[in-house]
Design a protein around this motif. Structure first.
Motif, PDB file in Angstrom:
ATOM      1  N   LEU A 176       0.900  -1.151   0.000  1.00  0.00           N
ATOM      2  CA  LEU A 176       0.000   0.000   0.000  1.00  0.00           C
ATOM      3  C   LEU A 176       0.937   1.198   0.000  1.00  0.00           C
ATOM      4  N   ASP A 177       1.169   1.788  -1.166  1.00  0.00           N
ATOM      5  CA  ASP A 177       2.203   2.808  -1.331  1.00  0.00           C
ATOM      6  C   ASP A 177       1.623   4.197  -1.303  1.00  0.00           C
ATOM      7  N   ARG A 178       1.932   4.890  -0.248  1.00  0.00           N
ATOM      8  CA  ARG A 178       1.547   6.299  -0.141  1.00  0.00           C
ATOM      9  C   ARG A 178       2.799   7.171  -0.164  1.00  0.00           C
ATOM     10  N   SER A 185       4.562   8.301  -2.584  1.00  0.00           N
ATOM     11  CA  SER A 185       4.600   9.388  -3.566  1.00  0.00           C
ATOM     12  C   SER A 185       3.826  10.614  -3.078  1.00  0.00           C
ATOM     13  N   GLN A 186       3.017  10.433  -2.032  1.00  0.00           N
ATOM     14  CA  GLN A 186       2.233  11.527  -1.480  1.00  0.00           C
ATOM     15  C   GLN A 186       3.016  12.347  -0.461  1.00  0.00           C
ATOM     16  N   ARG A 187       3.977  11.695   0.224  1.00  0.00           N
ATOM     17  CA  ARG A 187       4.782  12.391   1.237  1.00  0.00           C
ATOM     18  C   ARG A 187       6.016  11.569   1.546  1.00  0.00           C
TER      19      ARG A 187
END
Length: 144
Positions: free
Chosen positions: A137-139, A141-143
């Motif tokens: 679950l890759d977040r 790139s958001q922070r």
């Protein structure tokens, strides 16, 4: 003088200069460019931290382990000061991590690396046998 005598590792977060760690990670690591000082602090406070120090007590490397201390750990944010690379600091940090968490008898210890596979293989890591079983679950790139 051997590497073991020139450097030491301590897990006392109070000894680890997080301003230096933040500078290293946020400006010179491929995985944490732009990471905020607050994020570095929160991550360190929720982790088992490893600081590598030279004979004068200066921080020359860092690693942290995210773990439940029962079944799983993730080794991350391993960084060696550019001026100390090639002196065995990374190997010493990795060995210290493996030795420190060994009594926890964890079922899995994982990490991700683009370029240090050989270093980690020397302390017992191996490629993931079935990477197709892993999910993300890759977040990121958001922070950072």
């Amino acid at each position: 003088m051997t590497t073991a005598h020139r450097f030491s590792v301590d897990t006392d977060l109070g000894r680890i200069d997080l301003d230096t760690v933040h500078r290293w990670l946020s400006t010179d690591s491929y995985w944490a460019i732009g990471r905020s000082r607050e994020t570095v602090q929160r991550a360190a406070e929720g982790s088992l931290n490893f600081g590598a120090f030279d004979a004068d007590g200066a921080l020359c490397g860092y690693a942290r382990v995210v773990t439940d201390r029962a079944t799983f750990a993730w080794l991350c944010d391993v960084y060696v000061d550019r001026a100390r690379r090639g002196e065995g600091v990374g190997h010493m940090l990795a060995r210290s991590v493996v030795d420190t968490i060994a009594p926890m008898q964890l079922l899995r210890v994982m990490l991700a690396t683009h370029d240090a596979h050989e270093l980690y293989e020397h302390v017992g890591f191996m490629p993931v046998p079935h990477p197709e079983h892993l999910m993300l679950l890759d977040r990121g790139s958001q922070r950072a």
